[in-house]
Design an enzyme around this catalytic site. Structure first.
Site, PDB file in Angstrom:
ATOM      1  N   ASP A  60       0.879  -1.160   0.000  1.00  0.00           N
ATOM      2  CA  ASP A  60       0.000   0.000   0.000  1.00  0.00           C
ATOM      3  C   ASP A  60       0.919   1.213   0.000  1.00  0.00           C
ATOM      4  O   ASP A  60       2.080   1.126   0.417  1.00  0.00           O
ATOM      5  CB  ASP A  60      -0.883  -0.015   1.250  1.00  0.00           C
ATOM      6  CG  ASP A  60      -1.671   1.269   1.412  1.00  0.00           C
ATOM      7  OD1 ASP A  60      -2.435   1.621   0.515  1.00  0.00           O
ATOM      8  OD2 ASP A  60      -1.465   1.933   2.451  1.00  0.00           O
TER       9      ASP A  60
ATOM     10  N   ASP B  95      -0.070   5.050   0.738  1.00  0.00           N
ATOM     11  CA  ASP B  95      -0.319   6.122   1.703  1.00  0.00           C
ATOM     12  C   ASP B  95      -0.419   5.596   3.125  1.00  0.00           C
ATOM     13  O   ASP B  95      -1.250   4.742   3.426  1.00  0.00           O
ATOM     14  CB  ASP B  95      -1.607   6.867   1.321  1.00  0.00           C
ATOM     15  CG  ASP B  95      -1.549   7.368  -0.112  1.00  0.00           C
ATOM     16  OD1 ASP B  95      -0.639   8.148  -0.418  1.00  0.00           O
ATOM     17  OD2 ASP B  95      -2.396   6.959  -0.934  1.00  0.00           O
TER      18      ASP B  95
ATOM     19  N   ASP C 197      -1.385  -0.409   6.192  1.00  0.00           N
ATOM     20  CA  ASP C 197      -1.459   0.397   7.410  1.00  0.00           C
ATOM     21  C   ASP C 197      -2.875   0.569   7.928  1.00  0.00           C
ATOM     22  O   ASP C 197      -3.072   1.115   9.012  1.00  0.00           O
ATOM     23  CB  ASP C 197      -0.879   1.797   7.146  1.00  0.00           C
ATOM     24  CG  ASP C 197      -1.830   2.651   6.331  1.00  0.00           C
ATOM     25  OD1 ASP C 197      -2.329   3.676   6.854  1.00  0.00           O
ATOM     26  OD2 ASP C 197      -2.100   2.310   5.167  1.00  0.00           O
TER      27      ASP C 197
END
Length: 245
Positions: free
Chosen positions: A16, A18, A175
Protein backbone atom coordinates in the site's frame (compact mmCIF):
# COMPACT_ATOMS: atom_id res chain seq x y z
CA UNK A 1 -2.97 -1.38 -19.37
CA UNK A 2 0.42 -2.69 -18.41
CA UNK A 3 1.41 -6.19 -19.44
CA UNK A 4 2.18 -8.88 -16.91
CA UNK A 5 5.72 -9.19 -15.62
CA UNK A 6 7.51 -12.53 -15.69
CA UNK A 7 6.71 -14.65 -12.66
CA UNK A 8 9.59 -15.39 -10.32
CA UNK A 9 9.85 -17.93 -7.49
CA UNK A 10 9.64 -16.88 -3.87
CA UNK A 11 7.64 -14.12 -2.17
CA UNK A 12 6.43 -11.13 -4.13
CA UNK A 13 5.66 -7.96 -2.21
CA UNK A 14 2.79 -5.55 -2.73
CA UNK A 15 2.86 -2.26 -0.83
CA UNK A 16 0.00 0.00 0.00
CA UNK A 17 1.28 3.53 -0.56
CA UNK A 18 -0.32 6.12 1.70
CA UNK A 19 0.48 5.63 5.37
CA UNK A 20 2.52 2.52 4.60
CA UNK A 21 5.40 3.51 2.34
CA UNK A 22 4.99 7.26 2.69
CA UNK A 23 3.47 9.58 5.28
CA UNK A 24 1.06 11.16 2.84
CA UNK A 25 -1.97 11.35 5.12
CA UNK A 26 -1.20 14.94 6.23
CA UNK A 27 -1.22 15.98 2.57
CA UNK A 28 -4.45 14.09 1.89
CA UNK A 29 -6.04 15.68 4.93
CA UNK A 30 -5.00 19.16 3.86
CA UNK A 31 -6.19 18.57 0.30
CA UNK A 32 -9.55 17.39 1.62
CA UNK A 33 -9.85 20.28 4.05
CA UNK A 34 -9.15 22.84 1.33
CA UNK A 35 -11.54 21.14 -1.08
CA UNK A 36 -14.41 21.03 1.40
CA UNK A 37 -13.80 24.67 2.34
CA UNK A 38 -14.54 25.59 -1.27
CA UNK A 39 -18.01 24.15 -0.78
CA UNK A 40 -18.69 25.85 2.53
CA UNK A 41 -17.53 23.11 4.91
CA UNK A 42 -15.41 24.70 7.63
CA UNK A 43 -15.38 22.04 10.36
CA UNK A 44 -13.53 19.15 8.69
CA UNK A 45 -10.81 18.15 11.16
CA UNK A 46 -8.11 15.51 11.39
CA UNK A 47 -10.35 13.15 13.37
CA UNK A 48 -12.88 13.23 10.54
CA UNK A 49 -10.12 12.44 8.09
CA UNK A 50 -8.88 9.39 10.00
CA UNK A 51 -12.22 7.65 9.36
CA UNK A 52 -11.26 7.35 5.72
CA UNK A 53 -7.66 6.16 5.98
CA UNK A 54 -7.38 3.08 3.80
CA UNK A 55 -10.48 3.95 1.78
CA UNK A 56 -10.19 5.02 -1.86
CA UNK A 57 -10.45 8.71 -2.73
CA UNK A 58 -13.62 8.31 -4.79
CA UNK A 59 -15.39 6.32 -2.07
CA UNK A 60 -14.30 8.88 0.53
CA UNK A 61 -15.68 11.77 -1.50
CA UNK A 62 -18.95 9.96 -2.16
CA UNK A 63 -19.45 9.64 1.60
CA UNK A 64 -18.41 13.23 2.37
CA UNK A 65 -20.61 14.57 -0.42
CA UNK A 66 -23.64 12.86 1.16
CA UNK A 67 -22.74 13.81 4.74
CA UNK A 68 -22.25 17.50 3.97
CA UNK A 69 -24.98 17.81 1.33
CA UNK A 70 -22.61 18.98 -1.41
CA UNK A 71 -24.35 19.36 -4.77
CA UNK A 72 -21.24 19.09 -6.95
CA UNK A 73 -20.81 15.77 -8.79
CA UNK A 74 -18.26 13.31 -7.43
CA UNK A 75 -16.10 13.61 -10.55
CA UNK A 76 -15.75 17.34 -9.95
CA UNK A 77 -14.78 16.76 -6.31
CA UNK A 78 -12.34 14.04 -7.33
CA UNK A 79 -10.60 16.24 -9.88
CA UNK A 80 -10.37 19.06 -7.35
CA UNK A 81 -8.92 16.93 -4.59
CA UNK A 82 -6.45 15.21 -6.90
CA UNK A 83 -5.17 18.59 -8.11
CA UNK A 84 -4.76 19.88 -4.57
CA UNK A 85 -3.05 16.71 -3.44
CA UNK A 86 -0.63 16.64 -6.36
CA UNK A 87 0.40 20.21 -5.55
CA UNK A 88 1.06 19.31 -1.91
CA UNK A 89 2.70 15.95 -2.63
CA UNK A 90 5.02 17.44 -5.21
CA UNK A 91 6.26 19.93 -2.64
CA UNK A 92 6.87 17.46 0.17
CA UNK A 93 6.28 13.74 0.71
CA UNK A 94 8.18 11.80 3.36
CA UNK A 95 9.12 8.14 2.98
CA UNK A 96 9.15 6.22 6.26
CA UNK A 97 12.83 5.55 6.92
CA UNK A 98 12.68 1.83 7.61
CA UNK A 99 10.31 1.32 4.71
CA UNK A 100 12.86 2.83 2.33
CA UNK A 101 15.51 0.51 3.79
CA UNK A 102 13.14 -2.44 3.32
CA UNK A 103 12.44 -1.51 -0.31
CA UNK A 104 16.14 -1.13 -1.06
CA UNK A 105 16.92 -4.48 0.57
CA UNK A 106 14.17 -6.26 -1.37
CA UNK A 107 15.37 -4.67 -4.59
CA UNK A 108 18.95 -5.78 -3.94
CA UNK A 109 17.72 -9.33 -3.34
CA UNK A 110 15.70 -9.34 -6.57
CA UNK A 111 12.33 -9.62 -4.83
CA UNK A 112 9.55 -8.36 -7.18
CA UNK A 113 7.58 -5.39 -5.79
CA UNK A 114 4.53 -3.35 -6.73
CA UNK A 115 2.23 -0.73 -5.23
CA UNK A 116 -1.56 -1.15 -4.94
CA UNK A 117 -3.32 1.98 -3.71
CA UNK A 118 -6.68 3.65 -3.39
CA UNK A 119 -5.13 6.87 -4.69
CA UNK A 120 -5.44 7.98 -8.29
CA UNK A 121 -2.92 6.64 -10.78
CA UNK A 122 -1.57 10.18 -11.27
CA UNK A 123 -1.09 10.62 -7.52
CA UNK A 124 0.69 7.29 -7.11
CA UNK A 125 3.05 8.07 -9.97
CA UNK A 126 3.80 11.55 -8.65
CA UNK A 127 4.60 10.30 -5.14
CA UNK A 128 6.81 7.47 -6.35
CA UNK A 129 8.67 9.90 -8.60
CA UNK A 130 9.18 12.68 -6.05
CA UNK A 131 10.44 10.21 -3.43
CA UNK A 132 12.66 8.26 -5.82
CA UNK A 133 10.81 5.02 -5.06
CA UNK A 134 9.97 4.65 -8.74
CA UNK A 135 13.54 3.46 -9.29
CA UNK A 136 12.70 0.37 -7.21
CA UNK A 137 8.95 -0.05 -7.78
CA UNK A 138 7.98 0.71 -11.39
CA UNK A 139 4.70 -1.24 -11.27
CA UNK A 140 1.68 0.28 -9.57
CA UNK A 141 -2.09 -0.14 -9.71
CA UNK A 142 -4.79 2.30 -8.64
CA UNK A 143 -8.17 1.30 -7.28
CA UNK A 144 -9.56 3.52 -10.06
CA UNK A 145 -8.50 0.78 -12.47
CA UNK A 146 -10.64 -1.95 -10.90
CA UNK A 147 -14.32 -2.42 -10.14
CA UNK A 148 -14.15 -2.09 -6.36
CA UNK A 149 -11.74 -0.46 -3.93
CA UNK A 150 -10.54 -1.81 -0.59
CA UNK A 151 -11.76 -3.67 1.48
CA UNK A 152 -12.64 -5.64 -1.66
CA UNK A 153 -9.64 -7.58 -3.04
CA UNK A 154 -9.81 -6.28 -6.63
CA UNK A 155 -6.78 -3.98 -6.59
CA UNK A 156 -4.53 -6.62 -5.03
CA UNK A 157 -5.69 -9.33 -7.41
CA UNK A 158 -5.10 -7.07 -10.41
CA UNK A 159 -1.66 -6.19 -9.12
CA UNK A 160 -0.77 -9.87 -8.74
CA UNK A 161 -2.02 -10.51 -12.27
CA UNK A 162 0.23 -7.80 -13.67
CA UNK A 163 3.17 -9.16 -11.69
CA UNK A 164 2.53 -12.62 -13.10
CA UNK A 165 2.17 -13.89 -9.54
CA UNK A 166 -0.20 -16.23 -7.77
CA UNK A 167 -2.08 -14.50 -4.91
CA UNK A 168 -0.77 -17.07 -2.45
CA UNK A 169 2.81 -16.05 -3.29
CA UNK A 170 2.15 -12.38 -2.51
CA UNK A 171 2.74 -10.54 0.76
CA UNK A 172 0.93 -7.23 1.29
CA UNK A 173 2.10 -4.41 3.56
CA UNK A 174 -0.80 -2.34 4.88
CA UNK A 175 -1.46 0.40 7.41
CA UNK A 176 -5.28 0.39 7.55
CA UNK A 177 -7.94 -2.23 8.33
CA UNK A 178 -9.70 -2.02 4.92
CA UNK A 179 -6.42 -2.81 3.18
CA UNK A 180 -5.58 -5.68 5.53
CA UNK A 181 -9.09 -7.08 4.97
CA UNK A 182 -8.61 -6.76 1.19
CA UNK A 183 -5.32 -8.64 1.35
CA UNK A 184 -6.94 -11.48 3.29
CA UNK A 185 -9.86 -11.58 0.85
CA UNK A 186 -7.35 -11.84 -2.00
CA UNK A 187 -5.72 -14.89 -0.39
CA UNK A 188 -2.48 -13.04 0.33
CA UNK A 189 -0.37 -12.84 3.47
CA UNK A 190 -0.28 -9.48 5.23
CA UNK A 191 2.23 -7.48 7.23
CA UNK A 192 0.19 -4.90 9.16
CA UNK A 193 1.75 -1.61 10.30
CA UNK A 194 -1.15 0.42 11.76
CA UNK A 195 -1.07 4.14 11.01
CA UNK A 196 -3.85 5.00 13.49
CA UNK A 197 -3.00 3.49 16.93
CA UNK A 198 -6.66 3.08 17.86
CA UNK A 199 -7.18 0.59 15.03
CA UNK A 200 -4.61 -1.94 16.22
CA UNK A 201 -7.24 -4.25 17.73
CA UNK A 202 -9.37 -4.26 14.57
CA UNK A 203 -10.09 -7.87 13.49
CA UNK A 204 -8.45 -7.22 10.12
CA UNK A 205 -5.19 -6.48 11.95
CA UNK A 206 -5.40 -9.22 14.53
CA UNK A 207 -5.81 -11.68 11.63
CA UNK A 208 -2.67 -10.38 9.90
CA UNK A 209 0.27 -12.73 9.50
CA UNK A 210 2.65 -10.21 11.07
CA UNK A 211 1.47 -7.23 13.13
CA UNK A 212 3.68 -4.35 14.23
CA UNK A 213 1.30 -3.19 16.93
CA UNK A 214 3.10 0.12 17.51
CA UNK A 215 3.09 1.01 13.83
CA UNK A 216 5.98 2.67 12.05
CA UNK A 217 7.84 3.30 15.31
CA UNK A 218 8.19 -0.47 15.70
CA UNK A 219 8.64 -1.50 12.08
CA UNK A 220 12.16 -2.48 11.06
CA UNK A 221 13.39 -3.64 7.67
CA UNK A 222 15.42 -6.38 9.36
CA UNK A 223 12.43 -7.88 11.18
CA UNK A 224 10.17 -7.74 8.12
CA UNK A 225 12.84 -9.15 5.80
CA UNK A 226 13.67 -11.96 8.21
CA UNK A 227 10.03 -12.92 8.55
CA UNK A 228 9.44 -12.67 4.80
CA UNK A 229 12.21 -15.12 3.98
CA UNK A 230 11.45 -17.38 6.94
CA UNK A 231 14.53 -16.39 8.88
CA UNK A 232 12.86 -14.65 11.82
CA UNK A 233 13.17 -16.40 15.16
CA UNK A 234 10.07 -18.31 16.06
CA UNK A 235 6.80 -18.45 14.14
CA UNK A 236 3.43 -16.79 14.11
CA UNK A 237 2.70 -13.09 13.93
CA UNK A 238 5.53 -11.54 15.85
CA UNK A 239 8.88 -10.01 14.95
CA UNK A 240 10.66 -6.93 16.17
CA UNK A 241 9.75 -4.53 18.98
CA UNK A 242 6.05 -3.77 19.12
CA UNK A 243 5.07 -6.70 16.94
CA UNK A 244 2.34 -8.89 18.32
CA UNK A 245 1.33 -12.56 17.95
Amino acid sequence: MLGAMTSRPGPQVIFDLDGTLVDSEPNYYEAGRRLLARYGVSDFGWENHTRFIGIGTRETLETLRAEYGIDAPVDELLAGKNALYLELAGASTEVFGQMRVFVERLHAAGVPMAVASGSSRAAIGAVLAVTGLDAYIPLYVSAEEVAHGKPEPDVFLETARRMGAEPGDCVVLEDAPPGAAAARAAGMRCIAVPYVPATVSDPAFTAADLLFAQGQSAFTAEAAYGWLLGGAEGTGRSAGPGARP
